[in-house]
Design a protein around this motif. Structure first.
Motif, mmCIF file in Angstrom:
data_model
loop_
_atom_site.group_PDB
_atom_site.id
_atom_site.type_symbol
_atom_site.label_atom_id
_atom_site.label_comp_id
_atom_site.label_asym_id
_atom_site.label_seq_id
_atom_site.Cartn_x
_atom_site.Cartn_y
_atom_site.Cartn_z
ATOM 1 N N LEU A 17 0.835 -1.198 0.000
ATOM 2 C CA LEU A 17 0.000 0.000 0.000
ATOM 3 C C LEU A 17 0.870 1.248 0.000
ATOM 4 O O LEU A 17 0.582 2.223 -0.696
ATOM 5 C CB LEU A 17 -0.940 -0.001 1.208
ATOM 6 N N PHE A 18 1.949 1.206 0.774
ATOM 7 C CA PHE A 18 2.863 2.345 0.828
ATOM 8 C C PHE A 18 3.493 2.597 -0.543
ATOM 9 O O PHE A 18 3.563 3.739 -1.007
ATOM 10 C CB PHE A 18 3.958 2.105 1.882
ATOM 11 N N ARG A 19 3.968 1.524 -1.192
ATOM 12 C CA ARG A 19 4.604 1.696 -2.509
ATOM 13 C C ARG A 19 3.621 2.273 -3.521
ATOM 14 O O ARG A 19 3.985 3.141 -4.323
ATOM 15 C CB ARG A 19 5.173 0.372 -3.000
ATOM 16 N N SER A 28 6.932 10.565 0.609
ATOM 17 C CA SER A 28 6.918 9.420 1.523
ATOM 18 C C SER A 28 6.087 9.690 2.783
ATOM 19 O O SER A 28 5.373 8.800 3.254
ATOM 20 C CB SER A 28 8.334 8.993 1.891
ATOM 21 N N SER A 29 6.146 10.893 3.325
ATOM 22 C CA SER A 29 5.351 11.159 4.525
ATOM 23 C C SER A 29 3.856 11.168 4.193
ATOM 24 O O SER A 29 3.038 10.681 4.975
ATOM 25 C CB SER A 29 5.767 12.474 5.182
ATOM 26 N N GLU A 30 3.517 11.681 3.028
ATOM 27 C CA GLU A 30 2.120 11.664 2.588
ATOM 28 C C GLU A 30 1.667 10.224 2.350
ATOM 29 O O GLU A 30 0.545 9.846 2.702
ATOM 30 C CB GLU A 30 1.957 12.491 1.306
ATOM 31 N N LEU A 66 -7.461 7.411 -2.110
ATOM 32 C CA LEU A 66 -6.983 8.416 -1.143
ATOM 33 C C LEU A 66 -5.769 9.170 -1.692
ATOM 34 O O LEU A 66 -5.661 10.387 -1.537
ATOM 35 C CB LEU A 66 -6.614 7.742 0.184
ATOM 36 N N ALA A 67 -4.856 8.437 -2.333
ATOM 37 C CA ALA A 67 -3.645 9.065 -2.871
ATOM 38 C C ALA A 67 -3.990 10.056 -3.977
ATOM 39 O O ALA A 67 -3.443 11.161 -4.024
ATOM 40 C CB ALA A 67 -2.687 7.995 -3.386
ATOM 41 N N GLU A 80 11.148 13.382 -7.773
ATOM 42 C CA GLU A 80 11.654 12.130 -8.309
ATOM 43 C C GLU A 80 11.784 11.116 -7.190
ATOM 44 O O GLU A 80 12.287 11.422 -6.115
ATOM 45 C CB GLU A 80 13.019 12.384 -8.946
ATOM 46 N N LEU A 81 11.334 9.890 -7.449
ATOM 47 C CA LEU A 81 11.532 8.819 -6.481
ATOM 48 C C LEU A 81 12.989 8.407 -6.508
ATOM 49 O O LEU A 81 13.570 8.240 -7.568
ATOM 50 C CB LEU A 81 10.676 7.598 -6.844
#
Length: 169
Positions: A17-19, A28-30, A66-67, A80-81
Motif C-alpha cells: 500500500l505504501f509503494r 513518503s510522509s504523505e 486516497l492518494a 523524483e523517487l
C-alpha cells in the motif's frame, strides 16, 4: 470464504500500500499518512470483510483513491523517487555500477513522467506483480483497458530510454 484477520491478512499489505501511495503522491510522509488512513477505513468496515472477494484489491483501491484525492488537493509537486539501493556483485566496476544506477534513475524518471493511470498500472503490474484482473478491479476499469494502458506506458518508457541512450540527454 475464510475468516479475515486484520493482523494476518491486512497488516502485511502495508508495504504494498505504501509503494502504491508513494508512486502516486511522490511524497513518503504523505504515503505513510495514506496507508494509515487506509488501514483505519478498512478497520471501520470490518463488519463487511466477509462480503469482500479480495481484501487486498479492496485495500489497494482505497489507497489509490486516497492518494489521488490528496495529490489533487495538494497539487502534488513532481518529486523524483529515489531508487532503492541494490546489492551488486563485486565483479562490477565502478563505471558499470554508475551506468546501472543511471539507467535505473532514468527508468524511474520515465515511469514518474507517465500519466497517473499508466503509472499506477505499471506499479501494480511490473513492481507489485498483480494480475490484469486484480488491476482492473482496483482501478475500476476493464482488463482490456489495463492491457492497453500498460502497453502504452511500456512503449513510452522504452521510447524515452532509447532516445536518451541513442542521443544522450
Amino acid at each position: 470464504m475464510h475468516k479475515i484477520s486484520f493482523r494476518d491478512n491486512i497488516l502485511p499489505l502495508k508495504d504494498k500500500l505504501f509503494r502504491l501511495a508513494l508512486r502516486i503522491t511522490f511524497d513518503s510522509s504523505e504515503a505513510e499518512d495514506i496507508v494509515q488512513d487506509t488501514l483505519i477505513k478498512v478497520w471501520d468496515k470490518r463488519d463487511e470483510w466477509q462480503q469482500i472477494e479480495s481484501i487486498e484489491s479492496y485495500c489497494m483501491t482505497i489507497t489509490r483513491n486516497l492518494a489521488i484525492d490528496r495529490s489533487q488537493k495538494m497539487e502534488a509537486r513532481n518529486m523524483e523517487l529515489t531508487p532503492e539501493a541494490q546489492e551488486m556483485p563485486d565483479t562490477l566496476t565502478p563505471e558499470k555500477l554508475f551506468e546501472q544506477d543511471e539507467q535505473l534513475r532514468l527508468i524511474h524518471q520515465a515511469i514518474n513522467s507517465l500519466p497517473e493511470k499508466q503509472r499506477t498500472i505499471v506499479q501494480l503490474r511490473d513492481i507489485e506483480g498483480k494480475s490484469y484482473k486484480e488491476i482492473a478491479e482496483i482501478l475500476g476499469i476493464t482488463e482490456e483497458q489495463v492491457k492497453v494502458n500498460l502497453f502504452r506506458a511500456r512503449q513510452r518508457i522504452k521510447t524515452e530510454i532509447n532516445g536518451i541512450n541513442d542521443y544522450g540527454l
